[in-house]
Design an enzyme around this catalytic site. Structure first.
Site, PDB file in Angstrom:
ATOM      1  N   LYS A  71       0.842  -1.196   0.000  1.00 16.63           N
ATOM      2  CA  LYS A  71       0.000   0.000   0.000  1.00 16.63           C
ATOM      3  C   LYS A  71       0.872   1.238   0.000  1.00 16.63           C
ATOM      4  O   LYS A  71       2.017   1.123   0.459  1.00 16.63           O
ATOM      5  CB  LYS A  71      -0.970   0.004   1.187  1.00 16.63           C
ATOM      6  CG  LYS A  71      -0.361  -0.261   2.560  1.00 16.63           C
ATOM      7  CD  LYS A  71       0.809   0.537   3.056  1.00 16.63           C
ATOM      8  CE  LYS A  71       0.679   2.012   3.216  1.00 16.63           C
ATOM      9  NZ  LYS A  71       1.981   2.681   3.660  1.00 16.63           N
TER      10      LYS A  71
ATOM     11  N   TYR B  17      -4.285   4.244   6.605  1.00 18.34           N
ATOM     12  CA  TYR B  17      -4.779   3.225   7.551  1.00 18.34           C
ATOM     13  C   TYR B  17      -6.088   3.661   8.198  1.00 18.34           C
ATOM     14  O   TYR B  17      -6.978   2.842   8.414  1.00 18.34           O
ATOM     15  CB  TYR B  17      -3.724   2.940   8.630  1.00 18.34           C
ATOM     16  CG  TYR B  17      -2.566   2.134   8.088  1.00 18.34           C
ATOM     17  CD1 TYR B  17      -2.646   0.747   8.009  1.00 18.34           C
ATOM     18  CD2 TYR B  17      -1.407   2.746   7.639  1.00 18.34           C
ATOM     19  CE1 TYR B  17      -1.601   0.001   7.497  1.00 18.34           C
ATOM     20  CE2 TYR B  17      -0.355   2.007   7.134  1.00 18.34           C
ATOM     21  CZ  TYR B  17      -0.459   0.630   7.059  1.00 18.34           C
ATOM     22  OH  TYR B  17       0.576  -0.112   6.542  1.00 18.34           O
TER      23      TYR B  17
HETATM   24  P1  NAD Z   1      12.437   2.004   1.892  1.00 17.60           P
HETATM   25  O1  NAD Z   1      12.863   3.315   1.392  1.00 17.60           O
HETATM   26  O2  NAD Z   1      12.988   1.521   3.170  1.00 17.60           O
HETATM   27  O3  NAD Z   1      12.733   0.869   0.796  1.00 17.60           O
HETATM   28  C1  NAD Z   1      12.476   1.075  -0.570  1.00 17.60           C
HETATM   29  C2  NAD Z   1      13.378   0.199  -1.404  1.00 17.60           C
HETATM   30  O4  NAD Z   1      13.196   0.560  -2.762  1.00 17.60           O
HETATM   31  C3  NAD Z   1      14.859   0.370  -1.076  1.00 17.60           C
HETATM   32  O5  NAD Z   1      15.494  -0.871  -1.054  1.00 17.60           O
HETATM   33  C4  NAD Z   1      15.370   1.230  -2.232  1.00 17.60           C
HETATM   34  O6  NAD Z   1      16.721   0.969  -2.516  1.00 17.60           O
HETATM   35  C5  NAD Z   1      14.484   0.733  -3.365  1.00 17.60           C
HETATM   36  N1  NAD Z   1      14.394   1.679  -4.475  1.00 17.60           N
HETATM   37  C6  NAD Z   1      14.427   1.329  -5.758  1.00 17.60           C
HETATM   38  N2  NAD Z   1      14.332   2.405  -6.545  1.00 17.60           N
HETATM   39  C7  NAD Z   1      14.270   3.477  -5.736  1.00 17.60           C
HETATM   40  C8  NAD Z   1      14.165   4.872  -5.973  1.00 17.60           C
HETATM   41  N3  NAD Z   1      14.085   5.377  -7.206  1.00 17.60           N
HETATM   42  N4  NAD Z   1      14.122   5.675  -4.895  1.00 17.60           N
HETATM   43  C9  NAD Z   1      14.152   5.184  -3.663  1.00 17.60           C
HETATM   44  N5  NAD Z   1      14.241   3.857  -3.382  1.00 17.60           N
HETATM   45  C10 NAD Z   1      14.302   3.016  -4.413  1.00 17.60           C
HETATM   46  O7  NAD Z   1      10.837   2.014   1.937  1.00 17.60           O
HETATM   47  P2  NAD Z   1       9.889   1.049   2.738  1.00 17.60           P
HETATM   48  O8  NAD Z   1       9.542   1.675   4.024  1.00 17.60           O
HETATM   49  O9  NAD Z   1      10.410  -0.330   2.737  1.00 17.60           O
HETATM   50  O10 NAD Z   1       8.561   1.146   1.832  1.00 17.60           O
HETATM   51  C11 NAD Z   1       8.415   0.428   0.631  1.00 17.60           C
HETATM   52  C12 NAD Z   1       6.929   0.279   0.308  1.00 17.60           C
HETATM   53  O11 NAD Z   1       6.309  -0.439   1.355  1.00 17.60           O
HETATM   54  C13 NAD Z   1       6.168   1.589   0.199  1.00 17.60           C
HETATM   55  O12 NAD Z   1       5.191   1.487  -0.780  1.00 17.60           O
HETATM   56  C14 NAD Z   1       5.509   1.745   1.552  1.00 17.60           C
HETATM   57  O13 NAD Z   1       4.318   2.487   1.521  1.00 17.60           O
HETATM   58  C15 NAD Z   1       5.246   0.317   1.915  1.00 17.60           C
HETATM   59  N6  NAD Z   1       5.235   0.088   3.372  1.00 17.60           N
HETATM   60  C16 NAD Z   1       4.231  -0.624   3.908  1.00 17.60           C
HETATM   61  C17 NAD Z   1       4.215  -0.884   5.257  1.00 17.60           C
HETATM   62  C18 NAD Z   1       3.137  -1.747   5.844  1.00 17.60           C
HETATM   63  O14 NAD Z   1       3.013  -1.791   7.058  1.00 17.60           O
HETATM   64  N7  NAD Z   1       2.376  -2.461   5.041  1.00 17.60           N
HETATM   65  C19 NAD Z   1       5.212  -0.385   6.082  1.00 17.60           C
HETATM   66  C20 NAD Z   1       6.243   0.329   5.499  1.00 17.60           C
HETATM   67  C21 NAD Z   1       6.248   0.560   4.134  1.00 17.60           C
END
Ligand code: NAD
Length: 478
Positions: free
Chosen positions: A223, A308
């Site tokens: 999401k 949420y």
């Molecule tokens: P994050 O920034 O920690 O991780 C993102 C990943 O994408 C990294 O490994 C990064 O290297 C990669 N990436 C690839 N191309 C990129 C670019 N152009 N710019 C930036 N990063 C790039 O983020 P996250 O917190 O893991 O979130 C990822 C997804 O998961 C999002 O859509 C977020 O909304 C979702 N999320 C959901 C929950 C949940 O509880 N369901 C919790 C956190 C995040």
């Protein structure tokens, strides 16, 4: 020989049926249980035993030589009598999804233990490719596979070869199943991968879901589903065309406390619900992170965490809002909020006059709760959208007293429950509970909230009749 073989034959005759541990030990009779266990073990391994040469499975000591009167030296050097190894009664159903029922020892005064887990053998679990090795994947998803019964990680996709190599080693993933983003489409040729889990910045969801669908693998997408209604529609269409399943990872719909509140709300536990207050806020510090870039995140607090409050209201009530009114703010000069909003506060009108009042903030201390206010009581879920630590309190009046009860139930790993639900949909060819349509509806509502906040007036939404119209069948959540 004949006694042991009779027993072995009896056990094998019962294969595929339920054989209780008690029946088994009765059949085995005094002193023979150990040799029959060895015979059964050998039979499971496809070996024939001659009965007379049976040994205890763990030590190889002939069963007849086990002497209960020998002593054992504890770690502290104390001599204690050696215990006789026995298996207390247990009901052992042969069906894979039926839990083993162990001998009961607690009274009904205390809460019952949950059923024993029923994991599938690893070779029968659905294999996932995780796309993006950031916070969520490394901190929550990969560890959650340890609690999964139907899902396993088999492939990784990342832009960092160093991260790929390290994480692959940690989780036992083959080097040949590690891909760069450029090689993503090669997942098509990996027969171990049945599902792709997209865990990338929001703006990348649409592209990776659409390309992923073309590999013929089923798609689980984080999401918010995407950054626009149009992208959501294209993602749904691509998965339909490729005949693959699409699920949005709304973990809280697979979380037991939120599900219990939903059941209480729908069962009119304290009469009709009149309004819901919901808040999800946290504190950001890095203006360079993608969450603070509009092109990557789509928005600020609303699509990331405010979502949420929106999704839980729709889940609890089962109905859809007919009108929204939003108010948005960003502190001038704060580098965190040059492109995305710091605060979104909004109201949603639901059918029958139910009102939801929600707020989300990117610059206040962590606070994640909702309160459902009904005619004769309220339900308050603290940490309602958190990964863990939900605390449910209810309040109602009895005579002159106002009773506030704290309800504790078994927690689960929401991520494991969500992934296992998707795996079950794949294994049993069922539609997911939170399909693309569920994500699309949230996106429609978020766009209306932004429009309202920009224009300073309420925005109407197309009426939707029925209950749970954007959700698939109920998941089995243990
Ligand atoms: P994050 O920034 O920690 O991780 C993102 C990943 O994408 C990294 O490994 C990064 O290297 C990669 N990436 C690839 N191309 C990129 C670019 N152009 N710019 C930036 N990063 C790039 O983020 P996250 O917190 O893991 O979130 C990822 C997804 O998961 C999002 O859509 C977020 O909304 C979702 N999320 C959901 C929950 C949940 O509880 N369901 C919790 C956190 C995040």
């Amino acid at each position: 020989m004949s006694v042991t073989n009779d027993l072995l034959n009896t056990v094998l005759r019962h294969a595929g049926q339920e054989v209780s541990r008690k029946e088994f030990l009765n059949l085995a009779g005094r002193g023979l249980a150990a040799s029959v266990a060895a015979g059964t073990l050998a039979a499971c391994q496809g070996k024939a035993t001659s009965g007379a040469a049976a040994t205890t499975p763990t030590t190889g000591t002939p069963a007849a030589q086990v002497d209960a009167s020998t002593t054992y030296t504890t770690a502290g050097g104390q001599q204690v009598p050696s215990s006789e190894a026995v298996s207390p009664p247990a009901k052992v159903p042969m069906a894979a999804d039926k839990p083993i029922e162990l001998e009961v020892w607690k009274s009904d005064v205390d809460p019952k233990s949950p059923p024993t887990p029923t994991p599938l053998p690893p070779e029968h679990r659905v294999g996932y490719a995780l796309v993006g090795l950031g916070h969520l994947t490394l901190e929550e998803l990969l560890p959650a596979f340890g609690a999964c019964k139907k899902s396993k990680p088999v492939a990784l996709v990342s832009g960092s070869p160093e991260k790929l190599a390290k994480v692959a080693k940690q989780y036992g993933i083959k080097p040949t199943s590690c891909y760069s983003y450029a090689d993503y489409d090669k997942l098509k040729d990996n027969p171990e991968v049945q599902a792709i889990y997209i865990v990338l910045p929001n703006s990348m969801h649409a592209e990776y879901v659409i390309r992923g669908a073309k590999t013929g693998k089923h798609i689980l997408c984080e999401k918010p589903m995407a950054n626009s209604v149009r992208e959501c529609e294209l993602m749904i269409a691509a998965c339909k065309e490729a005949k693959v399943k699409l699920m949005i990872a709304y973990r809280i719909q697979y979380e037991p406390y939120n599900r219990l509140v939903r059941d209480m709300v729908r069962g009119d536990k304290f009469g009709k619900v009149k309004y819901i207050q919901a808040q999800n806020s946290q504190s950001s510090a890095n203006p360079n992170h993608w969450r603070h870039k509009k092109a990557l995140a789509g928005g600020g607090a609303l699509p990331d965490i405010g979502l949420y409050c929106l999704n839980i209201s729709r889940f609890l009530l089962g109905t859809e809002p007919t009108e929204v009114f939003g108010y948005m703010h960003s502190t001038p000069g704060n580098p965190l909020f040059q492109e995305v909003e710091e605060l979104m506060s909004w109201q949603m009108r639901f059918p029958n006059g139910v009102l939801v009042s929600a707020i989300t903030h990117y610059d206040t201390h962590d606070s994640r709760f909702y309160r459902v206010n009904a005619e004769r009581g309220w339900l308050h879920l603290d940490n309602g959208y958190a990964y863990r630590g939900q605390q449910l309190t209810t309040s109602h009046a009895e005579g002159p007293a106002k009773l506030q009860n704290q309800i504790t139930i078994g927690a689960n790993n929401q991520f494991a429950a969500e992934m296992d639900h998707f795996s079950e949909c794949i294994l049993e060819n069922k539609p997911p509970h939170t399909p693309g349509e569920e994500g699309l509806q949230d996106q429609r509502i978020m766009e209306a909230i932004y429009q309202s906040a920009r224009e300073g007036r309420p925005v109407k939404l197309p009426p939707v009749s029925g209950t749970d119209v954007f959700r698939g069948p109920e998941p089995k959540v243990g």
